[in-house]
Design a protein around this motif. Sequence first.
Motif, PDB file in Angstrom:
ATOM      1  N   PRO A   1       2.878   0.768  12.865  1.00  0.00           N
ATOM      2  CA  PRO A   1       1.159   0.663  13.019  1.00  0.00           C
ATOM      3  C   PRO A   1       0.698  -0.826  13.567  1.00  0.00           C
TER       4      PRO A   1
ATOM      5  N   VAL B   1       4.478   7.219 -10.055  1.00  0.00           N
ATOM      6  CA  VAL B   1       5.674   6.248 -10.382  1.00  0.00           C
ATOM      7  C   VAL B   1       5.478   5.069  -9.650  1.00  0.00           C
ATOM      8  N   ASP B   2       6.228   4.139 -10.421  1.00  0.00           N
ATOM      9  CA  ASP B   2       6.453   2.652  -9.564  1.00  0.00           C
ATOM     10  C   ASP B   2       7.706   2.735  -8.830  1.00  0.00           C
TER      11      ASP B   2
ATOM     12  N   GLY C   1       3.325   6.098  -1.372  1.00  0.00           N
ATOM     13  CA  GLY C   1       2.017   5.438  -1.178  1.00  0.00           C
ATOM     14  C   GLY C   1       0.827   6.651  -0.685  1.00  0.00           C
TER      15      GLY C   1
ATOM     16  N   MET D   1      -5.874  -1.925   2.494  1.00  0.00           N
ATOM     17  CA  MET D   1      -4.811  -3.120   3.150  1.00  0.00           C
ATOM     18  C   MET D   1      -5.419  -3.969   4.065  1.00  0.00           C
ATOM     19  N   SER D   2      -5.925  -3.405   5.233  1.00  0.00           N
ATOM     20  CA  SER D   2      -6.556  -4.191   6.251  1.00  0.00           C
ATOM     21  C   SER D   2      -7.761  -4.785   5.904  1.00  0.00           C
TER      22      SER D   2
ATOM     23  N   ALA E   1      -1.500   7.973  -2.443  1.00  0.00           N
ATOM     24  CA  ALA E   1      -2.879   7.819  -2.930  1.00  0.00           C
ATOM     25  C   ALA E   1      -3.995   7.615  -1.807  1.00  0.00           C
TER      26      ALA E   1
ATOM     27  N   GLY F   1      -5.387   5.625   2.167  1.00  0.00           N
ATOM     28  CA  GLY F   1      -4.915   4.806   3.384  1.00  0.00           C
ATOM     29  C   GLY F   1      -4.145   5.810   4.269  1.00  0.00           C
TER      30      GLY F   1
ATOM     31  N   ALA G   1       7.112   0.791   9.122  1.00  0.00           N
ATOM     32  CA  ALA G   1       7.228  -0.513   9.443  1.00  0.00           C
ATOM     33  C   ALA G   1       5.798  -1.134   9.807  1.00  0.00           C
TER      34      ALA G   1
HETATM   35  N1  NAD Z   1      -3.360  -0.785   7.364  1.00  0.00           N
HETATM   36  C1  NAD Z   1      -2.692  -1.606   8.082  1.00  0.00           C
HETATM   37  O1  NAD Z   1      -3.479  -2.114   9.097  1.00  0.00           O
HETATM   38  C2  NAD Z   1      -1.431  -1.459   8.302  1.00  0.00           C
HETATM   39  C3  NAD Z   1      -0.694  -2.072   9.530  1.00  0.00           C
HETATM   40  C4  NAD Z   1       0.984  -1.787   9.645  1.00  0.00           C
HETATM   41  C5  NAD Z   1       1.591  -1.219   8.820  1.00  0.00           C
HETATM   42  N2  NAD Z   1       0.852  -0.715   7.650  1.00  0.00           N
HETATM   43  C6  NAD Z   1       1.728  -0.240   6.644  1.00  0.00           C
HETATM   44  O2  NAD Z   1       1.244   0.903   6.360  1.00  0.00           O
HETATM   45  C7  NAD Z   1       1.984   1.471   5.004  1.00  0.00           C
HETATM   46  C8  NAD Z   1       0.438   2.052   4.237  1.00  0.00           C
HETATM   47  O3  NAD Z   1      -0.502   0.946   4.503  1.00  0.00           O
HETATM   48  P1  NAD Z   1      -1.966   1.353   3.890  1.00  0.00           P
HETATM   49  O4  NAD Z   1      -2.836   0.489   4.843  1.00  0.00           O
HETATM   50  O5  NAD Z   1      -2.429   2.739   3.775  1.00  0.00           O
HETATM   51  O6  NAD Z   1      -1.845   0.564   2.444  1.00  0.00           O
HETATM   52  P2  NAD Z   1      -2.829   0.907   1.055  1.00  0.00           P
HETATM   53  O7  NAD Z   1      -2.816  -0.489   0.550  1.00  0.00           O
HETATM   54  O8  NAD Z   1      -4.073   1.256   1.585  1.00  0.00           O
HETATM   55  O9  NAD Z   1      -2.093   2.065   0.466  1.00  0.00           O
HETATM   56  C9  NAD Z   1      -0.618   1.435   0.024  1.00  0.00           C
HETATM   57  C10 NAD Z   1      -0.289   2.693  -1.006  1.00  0.00           C
HETATM   58  O10 NAD Z   1       0.959   2.169  -1.653  1.00  0.00           O
HETATM   59  C11 NAD Z   1       1.035   2.513  -3.163  1.00  0.00           C
HETATM   60  N3  NAD Z   1       2.075   1.447  -3.579  1.00  0.00           N
HETATM   61  C12 NAD Z   1       2.032   0.126  -3.591  1.00  0.00           C
HETATM   62  N4  NAD Z   1       2.962  -0.349  -4.415  1.00  0.00           N
HETATM   63  C13 NAD Z   1       3.690   0.700  -4.875  1.00  0.00           C
HETATM   64  C14 NAD Z   1       4.837   1.012  -6.050  1.00  0.00           C
HETATM   65  N5  NAD Z   1       5.499   0.023  -6.496  1.00  0.00           N
HETATM   66  N6  NAD Z   1       5.199   2.083  -6.165  1.00  0.00           N
HETATM   67  C15 NAD Z   1       4.279   3.390  -5.748  1.00  0.00           C
HETATM   68  N7  NAD Z   1       3.379   3.190  -4.855  1.00  0.00           N
HETATM   69  C16 NAD Z   1       3.166   2.009  -4.392  1.00  0.00           C
HETATM   70  C17 NAD Z   1      -0.223   1.867  -3.244  1.00  0.00           C
HETATM   71  O11 NAD Z   1      -0.897   2.324  -4.615  1.00  0.00           O
HETATM   72  C18 NAD Z   1      -1.190   2.396  -2.221  1.00  0.00           C
HETATM   73  O12 NAD Z   1      -1.749   3.855  -2.516  1.00  0.00           O
HETATM   74  C19 NAD Z   1       2.237   0.097   4.207  1.00  0.00           C
HETATM   75  O13 NAD Z   1       3.715   0.112   4.348  1.00  0.00           O
HETATM   76  C20 NAD Z   1       1.725  -0.923   5.351  1.00  0.00           C
HETATM   77  O14 NAD Z   1       2.650  -1.993   5.367  1.00  0.00           O
HETATM   78  C21 NAD Z   1      -0.504  -0.682   7.252  1.00  0.00           C
END
Ligand code: NAD
Length: 232
Positions: A169, A50-51, A9, A176-177, A11, A13, A127
């Motif tokens: 976090p 990759v997915d 993940g 996401m948020s 790319a 955040g 988590a």
């Molecule tokens: N942002 C928050 O407030 C928050 C709070 C608690 C936990 N989290 C956790 O932190 C992690 C990152 O969150 P974020 O806020 O940066 O989210 P985000 O949505 O900004 O980034 C998530 C990344 O995961 C990638 N991704 C999703 N599905 C995928 C797949 N099938 N294969 C490969 N890549 C994939 C997306 O393309 C994206 O770049 C997550 O696990 C999220 O649950 C976030």
Amino acid sequence: MNGTIVVTGAARGIGRAIAEKMASTGPLTVIGVDIAPELALSESIIPVQVDLTSIEGPGLIRKAVEASGSPLLGLVNNAGITRDARLINLTEEDFAAVLEINLGAAYRLTTELAPLMSDGGSIVNIASRAYLGNFGQFNYSMSKGGVVGMTRAMALSLAPHVRVNAVAPGLISSEMSMAIPEDIREKMVDSIPLDRMGTPDEIANTVWWLLTPLSSYITGEVIVVGGGRSLS
Ligand SMILES: NC(=O)c1ccc[n+]([C@@H]2O[C@H](COP(=O)([O-])OP(=O)(O)OC[C@H]3O[C@@H](n4cnc5c(N)ncnc54)[C@H](O)[C@@H]3O)[C@@H](O)[C@H]2O)c1
């Protein structure tokens, strides 16, 4: 530290902040994995598009690690999604999709890469504070509770060779948020003792520490990085 670190993940955040932090802190090879077609990361980070839920995904990442030619020191299972709904509204599809990426993909990638990890290696699973239970996030809370249980069980399975911890976090500024409706997000911020959202860099700092020998006697733990939101 000298070796390879895989961050999923990456790319944007939190994952991007972790990958960039690791790439800036020494002679490490960082592999950034994401489903996004554009991986605009620093030149020093090796992109793997990759997915993670695909059958071939874990094997492709394993090949990238082998091609890096250095020992695998760390894995950060960060990729995740939300498909928010209350229990009574949740569709079977959204239930399965969230469990598949947040929990299943992390489990499968760890299984694929654990045999490559060097002694003293460290795995960090991202988590969420939502593992304690969040209204309207039934599937997400369930998946993150699974990540916590998986972290503890993995720590037992991989000790003493590899440490496994989770970072949970709170509300962190990212795409996401930002998808949370503004009025709800503002109410959430009101319940945070430190009175603001966290930044991806603040999560990256904690993950960095868990990946280094500075945390060498810590395994199976969950560290909440949430500005005190769980205190009351
Ligand atoms: N942002 C928050 O407030 C928050 C709070 C608690 C936990 N989290 C956790 O932190 C992690 C990152 O969150 P974020 O806020 O940066 O989210 P985000 O949505 O900004 O980034 C998530 C990344 O995961 C990638 N991704 C999703 N599905 C995928 C797949 N099938 N294969 C490969 N890549 C994939 C997306 O393309 C994206 O770049 C997550 O696990 C999220 O649950 C976030």
